[in-house]
Design an enzyme around this catalytic site. Structure first.
Site, PDB file in Angstrom:
ATOM      1  N   GLU A  43       1.138  -1.499  -0.622  1.00  0.00           N
ATOM      2  CA  GLU A  43      -0.013  -0.238  -0.138  1.00  0.00           C
ATOM      3  C   GLU A  43       0.950   1.269  -0.416  1.00  0.00           C
ATOM      4  O   GLU A  43       0.535   1.972  -0.279  1.00  0.00           O
ATOM      5  CB  GLU A  43      -0.728  -0.241   1.218  1.00  0.00           C
ATOM      6  CG  GLU A  43      -2.317  -1.120   0.661  1.00  0.00           C
ATOM      7  CD  GLU A  43      -2.865  -1.430   2.506  1.00  0.00           C
ATOM      8  OE1 GLU A  43      -2.612  -0.365   3.089  1.00  0.00           O
ATOM      9  OE2 GLU A  43      -3.484  -1.525   2.337  1.00  0.00           O
ATOM     10  N   LYS A 249      18.285   7.358   9.212  1.00  0.00           N
ATOM     11  CA  LYS A 249      18.088   5.626   9.327  1.00  0.00           C
ATOM     12  C   LYS A 249      19.497   5.551   9.473  1.00  0.00           C
ATOM     13  O   LYS A 249      20.701   5.504   9.370  1.00  0.00           O
ATOM     14  CB  LYS A 249      17.960   5.389   7.632  1.00  0.00           C
ATOM     15  CG  LYS A 249      16.844   5.569   7.252  1.00  0.00           C
ATOM     16  CD  LYS A 249      17.141   5.985   5.965  1.00  0.00           C
ATOM     17  CE  LYS A 249      17.329   6.427   4.955  1.00  0.00           C
ATOM     18  NZ  LYS A 249      17.322   6.448   3.258  1.00  0.00           N
TER      19      LYS A 249
END
Lengths: 323, 323
Positions: A43, A249
């Site tokens: 999605e 990250k």
């Protein structure tokens, strides 16, 4: 001296075949059909930017079309970059420059993550200031969140890179500084190192945030790597004896923050990035689908050396394959 | 924010008693008589300089007299410093400035060790050059040994600390550079980091030497620590992905070199220094008598935390106790 040949690295570009033959083993490069099937139930797609959508100042061919294609199929698209030199708005503008239409709300940079991290620990923005070693993205994001910023360049004894022992001894500590944020800084200097480590070691409880620990980015024709935030953070950590919290990250703070604020279902999310130790690691940690394009810092030799548990689910020539 | 109190550190200075009472346990400080007995069979005494004979620009009271006393007793005295900003001759001159008469032949600095290391690996001084991130001591010692030096400041795109991606891409690599020596550099900058890491990663077999990994030196009234070679080396290592050979105290290369060239009998040698991880470690490794004065970077809290196997044989208020 002979210059190191970067043939293998260069060899991955512009190659047409599906399988790249290398000395040690074969790196499987996925086809459009394979990628399309894997993305069917996905999605949301999170894109890293540098090395994925662009490289230095050059667009990756077919990247913008691929992203538009995903959006047409109803996928939610987001951008997650360890870049701290820009604000989210500036990142969205840069995406636009490369024909990728993006809103600030779709973007998370490590500069904005630094601000969100300070929010999350309840840093006292009313009475304390934030010292910044880095470029304008950090300052913009912190100021937008209501933090008072002291650029490190304004806290050094002079505008010079140099700092003598005499100058160092004379530095007056601003007792209102309660945090230091360090990102990549293309004007980093010994005098900034002096100031940053001085605050960390002399101010009790000074919060220490690293936007990321990226070693650097590949640029130019020979794939030379320009230093990133990692080396700057390493210098400040070594000088101060303190360890930074990495909000980009590669650190442990970002993932829960990301899932919560972006309201993501990790099982239906795909992350696309060029770094095994940051993008792919984050995806693996949360159970996202992971895709690595060979247009960034990771080459086939790196993949050959990559242990099974860190290996991306799919490797693609470039994100044009996602169309 | 409240500034960190350095009371315990400051407390060790000017105290008269033999035993310093601390919260955790007692640090035994040796008397003149105890030290004198321990030194009876010692033939050679190796002194560290900063934090032992001087501190910043200030002499340690009684240091020069103590050294003269040892020489009168027929002890051979040497000076071994991780300082790389000066040549051996400049170090001898600085010792003279503090009333310690020393000849260049009695001095080993990490700048001269960098040259000796290149000698020891047979670095081709006829056809290759040495890139230097550091101050003049390294350049003087390398040139004296016949090496052609390229100061990093002459290899950067401009005299600015700043280096843009565009400038970085344009840097031309001098193929004659075959080694990089990194020491403390009070004008270190992002542009130097760019150049140093570029050579390390792009020039096959480029030798990578660190003069030392010292975090920094205590200066000023509040004991603030000015960054040393360690943070600079850490930045270059992180950016390049390469590991430097440390030719200073704290590395493994120095000790055998020292014993051989200085023709020392470790069992009859004493090393006097203010750092547990360099001076005392080197002495312990070779079986020398180790003495730590409390006039440098190590305070009583550090000693409390020091494991038994790394603990100096004797702790003294200052080397005045060696008289």
């Amino acid at each position: 001296m002979r210059m190191r040949m970067r043939c293998r690295w260069q060899g991955v570009r512009g190659r047409g075949g599906r399988v790249a033959t290398t000395r040690a083993k074969r790196v499987e490069v996925s086809t459009q059909g394979e990628v399309s099937r894997s993305l069917q139930d996905i999605e949301a797609v999170i894109f890293d930017c540098d090395g994925v959508i662009w490289r230095g100042m050059t667009a990756i061919a077919g990247a913008a079309e691929a992203i538009r294609g995903l959006e047409r199929k109803g996928k939610r698209v987001m951008y997650l970059t360890n870049n701290s030199t820009k604000s989210r708005e500036q990142c969205a503008a840069k995406l636009g420059h490369f024909d990728v239409k993006a809103d600030k709300s779709q973007v998370i940079c490590s500069s904005s993550s630094a601000a969100r991290y300070l929010d999350s620990i309840g840093f006292d923005r009313e009475s304390l200031k934030v010292l910044v070693v880095g470029q304008e993205g950090i300052t913009i994001e912190l100021q937008e969140a209501g933090y008072e910023v002291v650029p490190c360049s304004e806290a050094t004894p002079s505008s010079e890179a140099k700092c003598t022992i005499g100058e160092f001894e004379e530095i007056t500590i601003d007792e209102k500084v309660g945090a230091l944020v360090v990102g990549v800084d293309d004007s980093f200097s010994y005098s900034k190192l002096c100031v940053a480590s001085l605050y960390l070691s002399q101010v009790e409880g000074c919060v220490f945030v690293a936007t990321n620990r990226d070693v650097g980015d590949r640029v130019g024709d020979d794939g030379r790597r320009i230093p990133g935030a990692g080396p700057v953070v390493a210098a400040v950590e070594t000088a101060s004896g303190r360890k930074a919290t990495n909000v980009g990250k590669g650190g442990s703070w970002l993932l829960p923050h990301l899932l919560e604020t972006m309201q993501l279902d990790a099982g239906k999310t795909c992350i696309v990035g060029d770094r095994i130790d940051t993008d792919i690691a984050l995806g693996k940690e949360s159970g996202m689908l992971t895709i690595l394009p060979l247009t960034g810092v990771t080459d086939e030799a790196d993949l050959e050396a990559c242990p099974e548990e860190s290996y991306p689910d799919l490797v693609v020539e470039s994100i044009a394959t996602l169309l």
